[in-house]
Design a protein around this motif. Structure first.
Motif, short mmCIF file in Angstrom:
data_model
loop_
_atom_site.label_atom_id
_atom_site.label_comp_id
_atom_site.label_asym_id
_atom_site.label_seq_id
_atom_site.Cartn_x
_atom_site.Cartn_y
_atom_site.Cartn_z
N THR A 1 0.45 6.83 2.68
CA THR A 1 -1.06 7.22 3.18
C THR A 1 -0.77 8.81 3.08
O THR A 1 0.28 9.28 2.55
CB THR A 1 -1.22 6.82 4.53
OG1 THR A 1 0.00 7.62 5.37
CG2 THR A 1 -0.94 5.35 4.91
N ASP B 1 11.06 -1.92 1.00
CA ASP B 1 10.10 -1.19 2.22
C ASP B 1 8.66 -1.91 1.76
O ASP B 1 8.26 -1.89 0.48
CB ASP B 1 9.97 0.32 1.87
CG ASP B 1 9.24 0.92 3.06
OD1 ASP B 1 8.32 0.58 3.47
OD2 ASP B 1 10.05 2.05 3.71
N ASP B 2 8.09 -2.27 3.01
CA ASP B 2 6.78 -2.84 2.69
C ASP B 2 5.88 -2.02 3.27
O ASP B 2 4.45 -2.32 3.09
CB ASP B 2 6.72 -4.27 3.38
CG ASP B 2 6.71 -3.83 5.14
OD1 ASP B 2 7.36 -2.82 5.47
OD2 ASP B 2 6.23 -4.86 5.72
N ASP B 3 5.95 -0.60 3.32
CA ASP B 3 4.92 0.42 3.53
C ASP B 3 3.98 0.76 2.56
O ASP B 3 4.58 1.02 1.40
CB ASP B 3 5.40 1.50 4.35
CG ASP B 3 5.99 1.00 5.81
OD1 ASP B 3 5.51 -0.10 6.27
OD2 ASP B 3 6.55 2.06 6.44
N ILE B 4 2.85 1.25 2.81
CA ILE B 4 1.83 1.66 1.84
C ILE B 4 1.73 3.21 1.99
O ILE B 4 1.85 3.63 3.36
CB ILE B 4 0.48 0.99 1.92
CG1 ILE B 4 0.51 -0.39 1.80
CG2 ILE B 4 -0.44 1.81 0.97
CD1 ILE B 4 0.94 -0.91 0.13
N THR C 1 8.79 -5.27 -1.90
CA THR C 1 7.67 -4.81 -1.43
C THR C 1 7.48 -5.48 -0.03
O THR C 1 6.67 -6.19 0.21
CB THR C 1 6.35 -4.79 -2.14
OG1 THR C 1 6.35 -6.17 -2.53
CG2 THR C 1 6.39 -4.22 -3.11
N ASN D 1 1.93 10.67 4.58
CA ASN D 1 3.41 10.75 4.08
C ASN D 1 3.55 11.91 3.18
O ASN D 1 4.68 12.07 2.82
CB ASN D 1 3.59 9.64 3.45
CG ASN D 1 3.24 8.20 4.24
OD1 ASN D 1 2.75 7.07 3.83
ND2 ASN D 1 3.76 8.42 5.62
N TYR E 1 2.63 0.67 -2.85
CA TYR E 1 3.81 0.74 -2.15
C TYR E 1 4.66 1.87 -2.24
O TYR E 1 5.16 2.36 -3.30
CB TYR E 1 4.53 -0.77 -2.39
CG TYR E 1 3.70 -1.84 -2.10
CD1 TYR E 1 3.87 -2.25 -0.77
CD2 TYR E 1 2.97 -2.75 -2.76
CE1 TYR E 1 3.41 -3.26 -0.13
CE2 TYR E 1 2.47 -4.00 -2.32
CZ TYR E 1 2.65 -4.07 -0.88
OH TYR E 1 2.03 -5.28 -0.39
N LYS E 2 5.30 2.31 -1.08
CA LYS E 2 6.33 3.38 -1.23
C LYS E 2 7.56 2.88 -2.27
O LYS E 2 7.95 3.76 -3.00
CB LYS E 2 7.02 3.52 0.11
CG LYS E 2 6.12 4.13 0.91
CD LYS E 2 6.77 4.56 2.47
CE LYS E 2 5.78 5.20 3.40
NZ LYS E 2 6.36 5.50 4.53
N PRO F 1 1.83 4.58 13.43
CA PRO F 1 1.85 5.73 12.21
C PRO F 1 1.19 6.75 12.40
O PRO F 1 0.20 6.95 13.14
CB PRO F 1 1.16 4.71 11.17
CG PRO F 1 1.33 3.35 11.54
CD PRO F 1 1.33 3.48 13.24
N GLY G 1 11.07 5.77 3.47
CA GLY G 1 10.39 6.99 4.07
C GLY G 1 10.85 8.07 3.97
O GLY G 1 11.36 8.72 2.88
N LYS H 1 10.10 -6.62 3.56
CA LYS H 1 10.96 -6.29 4.76
C LYS H 1 12.17 -6.84 4.44
O LYS H 1 12.11 -7.99 3.84
CB LYS H 1 10.43 -6.54 6.37
CG LYS H 1 9.39 -5.73 6.87
CD LYS H 1 9.03 -6.30 8.31
CE LYS H 1 7.80 -5.38 8.83
NZ LYS H 1 8.10 -4.19 9.11
#
Length: 268
Positions: free
Chosen positions: A66, A61-64, A104, A69, A83-84, A212, A30, A106
């Motif tokens: 958006t 990191d498993d976040d997408i 991708t 960000n 995926y980040k 988020p 992030g 945790k």
């Protein structure tokens, strides 16, 4: 006359003269993690130019990505929905010709409570906004079966953490690092983990709102635009100096970006 020796920690020999690139697990992609990855890219290239084997990074990191960000984190509009970890690693690999890896998912314990399978590393770097994740990493590192004299033996953990205008970077050893004899310095072989030393403080400072953000404006209410960048640069400078000079008298720092104050955390 003051005869008290300065306390220092000498970098593990394997980091100074490795036979292969140093394995690094970077957890979190992030606001801070995306900037730390760029700093590690610069560091690895600089090390190889100096005859070192460099770094091999695996980003978790498993976040997408958006729209919220964009701007504060190092992502482009065209990467929204990716995926980040994948977006960042693809960019680094194209830029430098490296073969770094993206995960991708945790960074979680395996069935035995240890590290995820086949993902051991020499250096662990956490850039997470969840206090519980830090405690989970602590338990994983403590319960892992450390294989001495092996290239993927875990040696160091660097934790990055911040609130809106303040933050800290803490260096810990994973176990005890053998120190050389020194007449000039008092050597310290073990540096406490952030959760052991500042566990209660971490719990008290954890933000209660972890939902988020829906926009950059909302995200900036939670974290200042440059707190992550400043922490990433200063924290990676600590690691860089350990490679370059083979020792450190500081094991981190506390930063207040609002009043531009930084307080080093000395080896004790």
């Amino acid at each position: 006359m003051n005869t008290e020796k300065m306390k220092v920690h000498f970098t593990d020999n394997y980091l100074i003269s490795p036979t292969n690139p140093i394995e690094v697990n970077l957890i979190g992609a992030g606001g801070t993690g995306s900037k730390v990855l760029t700093a590690l890219m610069e560091m690895s290239h600089s090390l190889t130019e100096l005859g070192h084997a460099g770094l091999q990074v695996r980003l978790w990191d498993d976040d997408i990505i958006t729209e919220a960000n964009l701007g504060r984190q190092r992502f482009a509009p065209s990467e929204t929905g990716m995926y980040k970890s994948v977006a960042l690693i693809n960019r680094v690999n194209r830029f430098m010709g490296t073969n770094w890896k993206a995960e991708t998912k945790k960074f979680e314990r395996n069935d035995l409570g240890g590290l995820p399978e086949n993902t051991k590393a020499t250096i662990y770097i956490t850039c997470v906004d969840n206090v519980q994740t830090r405690f989970d990493v602590t338990e994983m590192l403590k319960t892992m079966n450390i294989r001495r004299n092996h290239r993927d033996e875990a040696k160091y953990w660097i934790d990055f953490g911040n609130s809106r205008d303040t933050g800290q970077v803490i260096l810990s050893t994973i176990g005890t690092i053998k120190q050389p004899d020194s007449e000039k310095y008092e050597t310290v072989a073990s540096l406490p983990m952030v959760t052991d030393e500042f566990g209660e403080l971490l719990k008290q400072s954890e933000q209660t709102d972890n939902t988020p953000s829906c926009s950059l404006a909302e995200a900036l209410e939670k974290q200042d635009l440059y707190i992550n960048t400043t922490l990433a640069q200063m924290g990676c400078s600590l690691l860089w100096n350990m490679f370059r000079f083979g020792m450190t008298e500081n094991r981190g720092f506390f930063l207040n970006l609002k009043n531009f104050q930084s307080q080093p955390l000395k080896i004790a």
